[in-house]
Design an enzyme around this catalytic site. Structure first.
Site, PDB file in Angstrom:
ATOM      1  N   ASP A  82       0.763  15.304  14.278  1.00  0.00           N
ATOM      2  CA  ASP A  82       0.978  16.631  13.599  1.00  0.00           C
ATOM      3  C   ASP A  82      -0.299  16.443  12.816  1.00  0.00           C
ATOM      4  O   ASP A  82      -0.877  15.558  12.289  1.00  0.00           O
ATOM      5  CB  ASP A  82       1.965  16.542  12.506  1.00  0.00           C
ATOM      6  N   GLY A 116       9.755   1.055   7.074  1.00  0.00           N
ATOM      7  CA  GLY A 116       9.276  -0.094   6.344  1.00  0.00           C
ATOM      8  C   GLY A 116       7.980   0.183   5.534  1.00  0.00           C
ATOM      9  O   GLY A 116       7.859   1.243   4.881  1.00  0.00           O
ATOM     10  N   LEU A 169       0.869  -1.245   0.016  1.00  0.00           N
ATOM     11  CA  LEU A 169      -0.035   0.136  -0.057  1.00  0.00           C
ATOM     12  C   LEU A 169       0.995   1.132   0.041  1.00  0.00           C
ATOM     13  O   LEU A 169       0.313   2.103  -0.527  1.00  0.00           O
ATOM     14  CB  LEU A 169      -0.961  -0.204   1.155  1.00  0.00           C
ATOM     15  N   GLY A 170       2.034   1.005   0.429  1.00  0.00           N
ATOM     16  CA  GLY A 170       3.022   2.266   0.651  1.00  0.00           C
ATOM     17  C   GLY A 170       4.207   1.884   1.419  1.00  0.00           C
ATOM     18  O   GLY A 170       4.450   1.101   1.735  1.00  0.00           O
ATOM     19  N   VAL A 228       3.992  -0.931   4.124  1.00  0.00           N
ATOM     20  CA  VAL A 228       2.736  -1.091   4.445  1.00  0.00           C
ATOM     21  C   VAL A 228       1.789  -2.210   3.473  1.00  0.00           C
ATOM     22  O   VAL A 228       2.202  -1.396   2.270  1.00  0.00           O
ATOM     23  CB  VAL A 228       1.623   0.076   4.619  1.00  0.00           C
TER      24      VAL A 228
HETATM   25  P1  AMP Z   1       3.465   5.538   6.617  1.00  0.00           P
HETATM   26  O1  AMP Z   1       4.777   4.572   6.855  1.00  0.00           O
HETATM   27  O2  AMP Z   1       2.398   5.412   7.692  1.00  0.00           O
HETATM   28  O3  AMP Z   1       4.113   6.997   6.039  1.00  0.00           O
HETATM   29  O4  AMP Z   1       2.636   4.908   5.299  1.00  0.00           O
HETATM   30  C1  AMP Z   1       3.206   4.854   4.018  1.00  0.00           C
HETATM   31  C2  AMP Z   1       2.111   4.647   3.158  1.00  0.00           C
HETATM   32  O5  AMP Z   1       1.310   3.656   3.107  1.00  0.00           O
HETATM   33  C3  AMP Z   1       0.970   5.922   3.316  1.00  0.00           C
HETATM   34  O6  AMP Z   1       1.389   7.096   2.627  1.00  0.00           O
HETATM   35  C4  AMP Z   1      -0.112   5.380   2.650  1.00  0.00           C
HETATM   36  O7  AMP Z   1      -0.292   5.581   1.195  1.00  0.00           O
HETATM   37  C5  AMP Z   1      -0.116   3.689   2.844  1.00  0.00           C
HETATM   38  N1  AMP Z   1      -0.704   3.519   4.141  1.00  0.00           N
HETATM   39  C6  AMP Z   1      -0.141   3.556   5.506  1.00  0.00           C
HETATM   40  N2  AMP Z   1      -1.110   2.968   6.345  1.00  0.00           N
HETATM   41  C7  AMP Z   1      -2.276   2.816   5.706  1.00  0.00           C
HETATM   42  C8  AMP Z   1      -3.482   2.255   5.955  1.00  0.00           C
HETATM   43  N3  AMP Z   1      -3.704   1.963   7.150  1.00  0.00           N
HETATM   44  N4  AMP Z   1      -4.284   1.966   4.939  1.00  0.00           N
HETATM   45  C9  AMP Z   1      -4.124   2.090   3.724  1.00  0.00           C
HETATM   46  N5  AMP Z   1      -2.897   2.662   3.112  1.00  0.00           N
HETATM   47  C10 AMP Z   1      -2.064   2.899   4.119  1.00  0.00           C
END
Ligand code: AMP
Length: 340
Positions: free
Chosen positions: A183, A53, A47-48, A55
């Protein structure tokens, strides 16, 4: 079916199921089994990517429940010195229950990684949506601000206050250790299946710069005057950043952005140097001023009824309760009287 976890059809059926049973199933499962492991999940598409790490979309095997599995590398957490903060905030986050705050269902770890079992935000990043359409309509913006306000009221009622993590503006936050640090900015907001806003950030989480704002200034835009001027600050910072968020939703860029550097941005914030474009509705303009403006315009008849939201002095900023019954929210938000 292989890869079924990624299919639209599966997600649709799941969403109907979810509507009635989601809290029950996962909560029941959580009660039965406290110790999760990777073998409980079937991994789907990525997802990202964040700083520590990746997701992934994932399905809990026994219930078919869809989640987002955040995989963090222990070594990177150690190097970033965020382990303690992560532990504390994961503990708090797992107790929060609000439709506009991303749920953390649980966590587990192995030798190299820590896994967070998160609610899946099916419509992805709000920031991306804002970038794609330039700016939101008054209806969209008001609905998001209303949801955000409900979430903030809930957090305040649970003694959770936001703090700003900022590259060159280190501020010590003298609050009890039970407070989560967050934030408020579009980068930290995700969207659920029905497009509802979800506060998703953890204070320890540093986002990958590629998918986010590129300028240093971009990280400072949400600072309130009391922080820029090095004064004491408290709950009022949330209301200020709510005003900045509202402006960015309606205009497409934050109100005090200054291309010439962060010092210029600081100055503009301290002076509350605010210019609201003409396309913003009378009610929207009024609410922004109520949270952002210092000595604000008194000629507007709406001003007598409410004190303004973007106020220099935190005490003068409109309270969150009053934001919810402001004419802009009542006129434009989709569900004026209650949270999604
Ligand atoms: P983060 O490490 O929280 O910045 O997550 C990286 C990317 O993963 C984010 O920018 C979202 O695009 C995706 N992502 C993170 N958490 C979720 C979630 N719970 N549901 C869907 N996409 C997510």
């Amino acid at each position: 079916k292989e890869n079924a976890v990624n299919s639209e059809e599966y997600l649709y059926v799941w969403s109907l199921f979810y509507k009635y049973t989601h809290t029950l199933t996962l909560t029941q499962l959580y009660r039965q089994k406290h110790e999760w492991s990777l073998s409980d999940f079937e991994l789907g598409k990525p997802l990202g990517k964040g700083k520590f790490g990746h997701v992934y979309l994932a399905r809990e095997k026994r219930t078919g429940f869809i989640v987002a599995l955040k995989v963090l590398y222990k070594q990177e957490l150690e190097e970033g010195k965020v382990e303690k903060q992560l532990r504390r905030e994961v503990e708090i986050q797992s107790h929060l229950r609000h439709p506009n705050i991303l749920r953390l269902y649980g966590y587990f770890y192995d030798e190299k990684r820590v896994y967070l079992i998160l609610e899946y935000a099916a419509k992805g990043e709000l920031y991306k949506q804002l970038r794609d359409c330039g700016k939101f309509t008054e209806e969209q913006a008001a609905t998001y601000i209303q949801q955000m306000t409900h979430a903030l009221l809930y957090l305040h009622s649970n003694h959770v206050i936001h703090r700003y993590n900022c590259l060159c503006f280190l501020v010590k936050y003298n609050q009890p250790t039970t407070n989560v640090i967050r934030d408020i900015k579009p980068e930290n907001l995700l969207l659920g299946l029905k497009g509802e806003l979800k506060i998703a950030d953890f204070g320890w989480s540093v986002h990958a710069p590629t998918s986010r704002r590129t300028t240093l200034c971009g990280t400072l835009d949400y600072l309130p005057p009391e922080m820029v001027e090095g004064r004491e600050y408290g709950e009022g910072v949330d209301r200020w950043s709510l005003g900045v968020l509202m402006y960015e939703f309606l205009v497409g860029s934050p109100p005090f952005e200054d291309q010439s550097g962060y010092r210029a941005t600081y100055k503009r914030i301290a002076r509350v140097d605010l210019h609201i474009p003409d396309h913003v509705s009378v009610e929207g303009r009024d609410l922004i001023q109520k949270v952002l403006v210092c000595a604000c315009v008194v000629s507007n008849p709406l001003n007598n009824q409410y004190t303004k939201l973007l106020q220099h002095d935190p005490e003068n900023r409109l309270s969150l309760d009053k934001v919810l019954c402001h004419p802009w929210i009542l006129k434009y938000a989709k569900r004026p009287s209650r949270s999604l």
